[in-house]
Write a protein that holds these residues in place. Structure first.
Motif, PDB file in Angstrom:
ATOM      1  N   UNK A  84      21.350  -2.298 -14.438  1.00 29.14           N
ATOM      2  CA  UNK A  84      22.050  -2.903 -15.578  1.00 29.14           C
ATOM      3  C   UNK A  84      21.702  -2.162 -16.861  1.00 29.14           C
ATOM      4  N   UNK A  85      20.411  -1.857 -17.022  1.00 28.02           N
ATOM      5  CA  UNK A  85      19.977  -1.181 -18.245  1.00 28.02           C
ATOM      6  C   UNK A  85      20.660   0.170 -18.379  1.00 28.02           C
ATOM      7  N   UNK A  87      23.463   1.361 -16.858  1.00 27.69           N
ATOM      8  CA  UNK A  87      24.907   1.531 -16.717  1.00 27.69           C
ATOM      9  C   UNK A  87      25.751   0.482 -17.426  1.00 27.69           C
ATOM     10  N   UNK A  88      25.115  -0.510 -18.055  1.00 25.05           N
ATOM     11  CA  UNK A  88      25.900  -1.515 -18.794  1.00 25.05           C
ATOM     12  C   UNK A  88      25.404  -1.565 -20.224  1.00 25.05           C
ATOM     13  N   UNK A  89      26.331  -1.715 -21.153  1.00 21.27           N
ATOM     14  CA  UNK A  89      25.893  -1.825 -22.551  1.00 21.27           C
ATOM     15  C   UNK A  89      25.843  -3.314 -22.916  1.00 21.27           C
TER      16      UNK A  89
END
Lengths: 89, 452
Positions: A84-85, A87-89
């Motif tokens: 998550x860290x 690949x997601x903002x």
């Protein structure tokens, strides 16, 4: 805790069943599965929930590595947060 | 659910592109360890460090296991010892150096930094005692790192300190010559040193820092190099954007690890340092990134421009990914620790003068450079003065970590092993700087307007 399990190895029948059995034996719930085969090479990514699992994260990791070896697969587990860290903002 | 390709790309970065957390560094204030008796002071220091950092290594290892991301180094930085030891009557600070080394070993960390003095404007008595103790301190310890700040944009350059450090570096090289001058690999001379640097050998815990803090240094030259292979021949706009995206991902991972470590240890999170730190491993080199941009060998014309782009893009990508960015944050160019730099230096493409130019546009300075064993102390001082001037004028950190290879000459190399790598001996100018260095005094702080 939610974690990502990645399974890789040479494709054959029953890989998903085998891995799911290993997870179910440790009281782990599978939330999502994505799987593909490229040139005979099997890759599966599973989102799992370890809430009811009695093992510590390190123990579970070692258990999966060992079971993977017996099944001719590489199984690794990492907490979902790292993906998550990255690949997601 | 996360994207299948994203997950595999992270695993690929870890498995094949050397993605890792370079260091989790715990900063510890030792100001309350002051004592007039040096042995009591050393004991207080040992007790405080081993208490505060008792769980540092095991916590970092647990995070490694759970996130599946290697944390290469666990380290400790402490208050500059010249401040802590100022109350001691003793002349030699080696007992404190030994206590720090012992504490590092007990905690299981691989380096401890802070055998340091800040003398940009002048020396206290304690600063002089500390600097004089450096050669013996580094020769009698394994994990201790030392740094001295000799210049700043606000204060100018302390040329007396520059002169002294040239001598101290030579002395350290002599006393550790059987170990390939290893002492000098653990000694940095700074201009504009930062208080929250997690990287060695220059880490210390500044006086503006809290009691205890966690700083994290990320890495990832291999990941950037790999990403650039997908944009061969593309204009620089594309190159810069690719580096930014990659730096963002790397830094987000650093931020996550820093937050997690901070939470588990009950210690505030300080900063993430965005530096691209190479290792001697193949595929983990900053030089190879520059070459991937189109240079035949790192060090040829165009290298400074390539490095400027890289350094700036890394910061731009990283700064949005972390709540607090600090430390040195830029690309490191340590010659002995970078497989591509080693090759470039061996082939004669990379010279000290080009490295000096490169330090104008990146962090941190002339780093891990071996020079012939007969290089005079004044020449070492003059190299430090040049670097300090670049830092002072450009309001940035610069540093010199240079190793006179005693008994060796150009064509030979020094072998440090591990992350410190191997340093080919590079030529220095043979003309003397002695009269220049012998002047002493201070170079005044520069004007901060009328910039050209």
């Amino acid at each position: 805790m939610r974690a990502i399990v990645t399974v890789t190895g040479k494709d054959r029948k029953g890989i998903i069943a085998d891995v799911c059995r290993v997870l179910a034996d440790k009281d782990i719930n599978v939330l999502d599965i994505s799987q593909t085969v490229m040139q005979d090479f099997f890759t599966m990514i599973m989102l799992i929930d370890t809430e009811d699992c009695a093992l510590s994260f390190a123990e579970l990791g070692a258990h999966l590595t060992e079971k993977g070896k017996a099944l001719g697969l590489e199984i690794r587990i990492q907490r979902e947060d790292i993906f998550n860290a990255m690949h997601k903002i | 659910m996360l994207n299948h390709a994203d997950i595999l790309s992270t695993l690929d970065m870890i498995d094949h592109q050397h993605l890792d957390i370079r260091t989790v560094t715990m900063g510890i204030s030792l100001l309350d360890c002051a004592d007039s008796d040096i042995d009591r002071c050393a004991e207080k220091i040992y007790t405080k460090i081993t208490t505060k950092a008792a769980k540092l290594v095991e916590t970092a290892e647990a995070i490694e296991t759970e996130f599946g991301i290697p944390i290469v180094n666990k380290r400790i930085s402490v208050t500059p010892i010249s401040l802590v030891a100022a109350a001691c009557a003793a002349v030699d600070y080696t007992p404190i150096a030994k206590a720090l080394d012992r504490a590092a070993k007990t905690c299981g960390v691989n380096f401890i930094g802070g055998f340091s003095a800040l003398v940009q404007k002048g020396f206290t008595e304690s600063d002089r005692k500390l600097i004089k103790s450096i050669p013996a301190a580094l020769a009698t310890t394994d994990f201790l790192c030392s740094s001295v700040n000799v210049a700043s944009t606000k204060a100018g350059i302390n040329m007396d300190a520059v002169k002294l450090m040239g001598q101290i570096i030579r002395e350290t090289a002599e006393i550790t010559k059987d170990n390939d001058g290893m002492g000098c690999a653990k000694l940095v001379v700074f201009a504009n040193a930062v208080e929250d640097n997690p990287f060695m050998a220059g880490a210390f815990h500044g006086v503006g820092e809290p009691e205890c803090v966690i700083n994290v240094g990320v890495s990832g030259p291999g990941v950037v190099y790999h990403a650039l292979q997908d944009c061969k021949g593309a204009p620089f706009d594309v190159v810069a954007a690719t580096i930014k995206k990659t730096a963002f991902k790397i830094t987000r991972m650093g931020q996550l690890v820093a937050q997690e470590a901070s939470k588990r240890l009950g210690v505030p999170f300080g900063i993430v340092d965005l530096s691209l730190a190479p290792t001697p491993a193949k595929g983990d080199s900053v030089a190879r990134i520059l070459e991937e941009m189109g240079l035949e060998v790192c060090g040829t014309h165009g290298t400074t421009a390539a490095l400027a782009l890289l350094n700036d893009a890394v910061k731009k990508g990283g700064v949005m990914a972390s709540n607090h960015v600090g430390g040195l944050s830029g690309a490191f160019i340590p010659v002995s620790e970078d497989e591509g730099m080693i090759e470039a230096a061996k082939s004669g493409a990379l010279h000290l003068d080009k490295l000096e130019a490169m330090t104008c546009v990146c962090s941190v300075g002339l780093d891990m450079i071996a020079v012939p064993g007969d290089t005079p102390a004044e020449t070492l001082s003059a190299i430090i003065a040049d670097e300090a001037a670049i830092g002072m004028i450009n309001q940035k950190t610069t540093a010199v970590r240079i190793i006179p290879a005693i008994g060796k000459k150009i064509g030979d190399s020094l072998e440090f092993g591990g992350l410190l790598g191997s340093a080919p001996i590079m030529p220095v100018h043979r003309f003397s700087s002695k009269a220049f260095i012998d002047r002493g005094g201070r170079i005044p702080a520069p004007l901060n307007s009328l910039k050209n």
